[in-house]
Design a protein around this motif. Structure first.
Motif, short mmCIF file in Angstrom:
data_model
loop_
_atom_site.label_atom_id
_atom_site.label_comp_id
_atom_site.label_asym_id
_atom_site.label_seq_id
_atom_site.Cartn_x
_atom_site.Cartn_y
_atom_site.Cartn_z
N ASP A 144 6.06 0.80 7.31
CA ASP A 144 7.17 0.15 8.11
C ASP A 144 6.64 -0.22 9.21
O ASP A 144 6.45 0.43 10.48
CB ASP A 144 8.27 1.42 8.16
N PHE A 145 6.46 -1.62 9.02
CA PHE A 145 5.72 -2.39 10.08
C PHE A 145 6.78 -2.50 11.37
O PHE A 145 6.23 -2.78 12.80
CB PHE A 145 5.48 -3.88 9.85
N SER A 146 8.06 -2.25 11.17
CA SER A 146 9.06 -2.43 12.45
C SER A 146 8.91 -1.18 13.29
O SER A 146 9.53 -0.80 14.39
CB SER A 146 10.29 -2.84 11.92
N ASN A 147 8.34 -0.11 12.78
CA ASN A 147 8.46 1.26 13.46
C ASN A 147 7.52 1.39 14.38
O ASN A 147 6.18 1.07 14.10
CB ASN A 147 8.34 2.42 12.61
N PRO A 148 7.82 1.61 15.74
CA PRO A 148 6.93 1.46 17.13
C PRO A 148 5.68 2.48 16.60
O PRO A 148 4.57 2.29 17.01
CB PRO A 148 7.64 1.96 18.24
N ASP A 149 5.95 3.51 15.67
CA ASP A 149 4.94 4.48 15.35
C ASP A 149 4.16 4.31 14.38
O ASP A 149 3.56 5.11 13.63
CB ASP A 149 5.47 5.78 15.40
N ASN A 180 -4.42 -6.85 3.04
CA ASN A 180 -3.33 -6.65 3.77
C ASN A 180 -2.13 -7.68 3.53
O ASN A 180 -2.44 -8.73 3.43
CB ASN A 180 -3.39 -6.67 5.43
N ILE A 181 -1.13 -7.31 3.39
CA ILE A 181 0.09 -8.22 3.37
C ILE A 181 1.52 -7.98 4.10
O ILE A 181 1.62 -6.87 4.18
CB ILE A 181 0.55 -8.62 1.96
N TYR A 182 1.89 -8.99 5.00
CA TYR A 182 2.94 -8.76 5.82
C TYR A 182 4.12 -9.54 5.08
O TYR A 182 4.01 -10.63 4.78
CB TYR A 182 2.51 -9.54 7.25
N MET A 183 4.97 -8.76 5.00
CA MET A 183 5.97 -9.19 4.23
C MET A 183 7.47 -8.56 4.25
O MET A 183 7.52 -7.53 5.28
CB MET A 183 5.80 -9.10 2.68
N ALA A 184 8.41 -8.70 3.52
CA ALA A 184 9.68 -7.85 3.85
C ALA A 184 10.57 -7.66 2.34
O ALA A 184 11.25 -9.01 2.00
CB ALA A 184 10.90 -8.78 4.72
N ALA A 185 10.15 -6.77 1.81
CA ALA A 185 10.66 -6.61 0.34
C ALA A 185 12.22 -6.47 0.26
O ALA A 185 12.86 -7.42 -0.58
CB ALA A 185 10.14 -5.20 -0.14
N GLY A 186 12.80 -5.99 1.59
CA GLY A 186 14.33 -6.04 1.74
C GLY A 186 15.03 -7.33 1.61
O GLY A 186 16.11 -7.41 1.21
N ILE A 207 5.85 -14.82 7.78
CA ILE A 207 5.65 -13.95 6.66
C ILE A 207 6.21 -14.91 5.48
O ILE A 207 6.99 -15.80 5.58
CB ILE A 207 6.27 -12.76 6.91
N PRO A 208 5.62 -14.55 4.24
CA PRO A 208 4.67 -13.68 4.19
C PRO A 208 3.14 -14.22 4.52
O PRO A 208 2.82 -15.29 4.40
CB PRO A 208 4.49 -13.58 2.40
N SER A 254 8.67 -6.86 7.83
CA SER A 254 8.11 -7.41 8.98
C SER A 254 9.31 -8.48 9.41
O SER A 254 9.06 -9.11 10.53
CB SER A 254 6.92 -8.45 8.43
N ASP A 255 10.48 -8.66 8.93
CA ASP A 255 11.53 -9.57 9.27
C ASP A 255 12.02 -8.90 10.44
O ASP A 255 12.69 -9.68 11.27
CB ASP A 255 12.70 -9.66 8.31
#
Ligand SMILES: Nc1nc2c(ncn2[C@@H]2O[C@H](COP(=O)(O)OP(=O)(O)OP(=O)(O)O)[C@@H](O)[C@H]2O)c(=O)[nH]1
Ligand SMILES: [Mg+2]
Length: 434
Positions: free
Chosen positions: A301-306, A354-360, A347-348, A335-336
């Motif tokens: 989860d790239f949007s999670n700060p951790d 590595n891939i930066y994407m947003a499946a949702g 993105i993508p 990544s959205d």
């Protein structure tokens, strides 16, 4: 896929965290995670109390002043339960419950509760029961201390008190049940091995979705099912939800995307920091399924700060279960949610594995499939094969799944010049002539 509407009143939980020399950001992230865990256990967070301390108080984990503060807060919030972010000793739980007069649990017990509520398949239920009993066993004597004292007052030194007898009975009962569970789990594992062998004998490559809980594994699975599965796709879909540990069981689906290689995709239970060891042990066989994959798709989860700590935890867990060497793709999902000012790329975006994407948001699935193709082909070499006409299935497989450079029909069979992955080369080694 249907959410059950809850009519009962939610338990009100007061969360307590002690920061003993931990990085402040990490500490806050772990307190946020505790909130998520409480919600996943169907509780309402009524308050949060934190403290920086240089050491832990042995008897009650937090100092007496803090215990007083917790007591006042319980009364003010009318809290039903206190949840500590760190692991408490059985003695600390007993002392705290005596002081606070309500139930006290720690992070491990909370995760065990979630798993117990959520487990659906027979295997998951057995695994959770086994984990809960293993957690309980060393804590029994502390739960019975009061009773033991009562029993001991009855007189004769040699006779055991009622409390002690009860403790022994309970312990024996638990050990007996644990042995029973081990036997039942062995049977279930046999079934699982049969199913796995069936999958392994299938020519299709195996791709496993793994990663920290709530990263979006099931969302990727569902979007691939929607876009690239045949038949009733609604039926095949799995639960995706903004909740920690939405998935506890493993689901395998055949994905048949046109223009890409077909594969078997599995979605399974997520990882978390400090996953209780009893659970890791109990769920080991479920987790180990990833070891049979040709590719591991680690979802973050790239949007999670951790998120970088999440990668650290997932990588470690994979290494521990023996899946550290399997080729891996990192999916930086969600990544959205990264605002344009922070995000340097559109993105993508694909870089190496590595891939930066947003499946949702349906962004990047096609690119993910191409990356899976690429990684499956990595280490591929050119071979000349001679396949007897009687083995038409193998020819069909190679035509559908491998890059065929030339085909020639000879008297002895079909001669193919093709690029094969290491795995396929091993599978077809009897046909290799050059
Ligand atoms: N904004 C956004 N949300 C997403 C994206 N992908 C998934 N989500 C949401 O994230 C939440 C968790 O998704 P899941 O697919 O259930 O996550 P999971 O990794 O399977 O989680 P567990 O099964 O609990 O381990 C859901 O509410 C999804 O709708 C994305 O690309 N962008
Ligand atoms: Mg899931």
């Amino acid at each position: 896929m249907i959410d059950i509407i809850q009519n009962h009143e939610l338990l009100k939980a007061l969360l307590v965290g002690l920061n003993v020399n931990e990085d402040i950001q990490r500490f806050e992230a772990s307190m946020d995670e505790l909130k998520g865990l409480a919600k996943a256990a169907d509780m309402k967070v009524s308050g949060v109390i934190t403290q920086n301390a240089s050491a832990v108080t042995l008897s009650t984990f937090v100092g007496s002043g803090k215990v007083e503060e917790i007591k006042n807060r319980i009364a003010y919030d009318e809290a039903d339960i206190v949840i500590f972010n760190q692991t408490l000793t059985p003695m600390q739980i007993r002392n705290l419950e005596k002081e606070l007069k309500i139930e006290v649990i720690d992070r491990t017990a909370l995760i065990l509760r979630i798993f117990a509520d959520r487990a659906r398949t027979r295997e998951a239920r057995l695994q959770v029961e086994s984990a809960r009993l293993q957690y309980l066993l060393p804590r029994l004597s502390h739960m019975h201390t009061g009773l033991t004292r009562q029993g001991g007052a009855s007189g004769s030194k040699s006779s055991k008190g009622a409390g002690e007898k009860k403790l022994e009975l309970d312990r024996r009962h638990i050990e007996h049940r644990l042995a029973e569970l081990r036997r039942e789990l062995k049977d279930v594992e046999k079934e699982r091995t049969t199913q796995r062998n069936k999958r392994l004998s299938s020519p299709l490559p195996k791709v496993a979705l793994v990663g920290y809980t709530n990263a979006g594994k099931s969302t990727i699975m569902n979007h691939l099912i929607d876009n690239y599965c045949q038949g009733d796709t609604q039926e095949k879909k799995v639960l995706e939800k903004d909740m920690l540990f939405a998935t506890l069981d493993t689901t395998v689906r055949k994905i048949t995307p046109s223009g890409h290689r077909s594969f078997l995709l599995s979605d399974t239970v997520g990882f978390i920091d400090d996953l209780p060891t009893t659970l890791v042990k109990a769920f080991r066989s479920t987790l180990e399924e990833s070891c049979y994959a040709d590719i591991i798709v680690e979802v973050v989860d790239f949007s999670n700060p951790d998120y970088s700590n999440h990668i650290f935890v997932a990588d470690n867990t994979l290494r521990e279960i023996g899946a550290g060497e399997i080729p891996r793709i990192y999916v930086y999902n969600k990544s959205d949610m990264i605002t344009e000012e922070i995000s340097l790329v559109r993105i993508p975006y694909v870089r190496d594995n590595n891939i930066y994407m947003a499946a949702g948001k349906d962004i990047g699935l096609e690119e993910l499939l191409s990356l899976i193709d690429k990684v499956l082909q990595q280490g591929a070499k050119e071979y000349t094969l001679l396949i007897p006409y009687s083995n038409g299935n193998d020819i069909a497989y190679i035509n559908n799944n491998c890059q065929v450079l030339s085909t020639e029909y000879l008297e002895e069979g079909t001669k193919l010049v093709t690029s094969l992955s290491k795995k396929d080369a091993a599978k077809f080694k009897e046909y290799i002539v050059d």
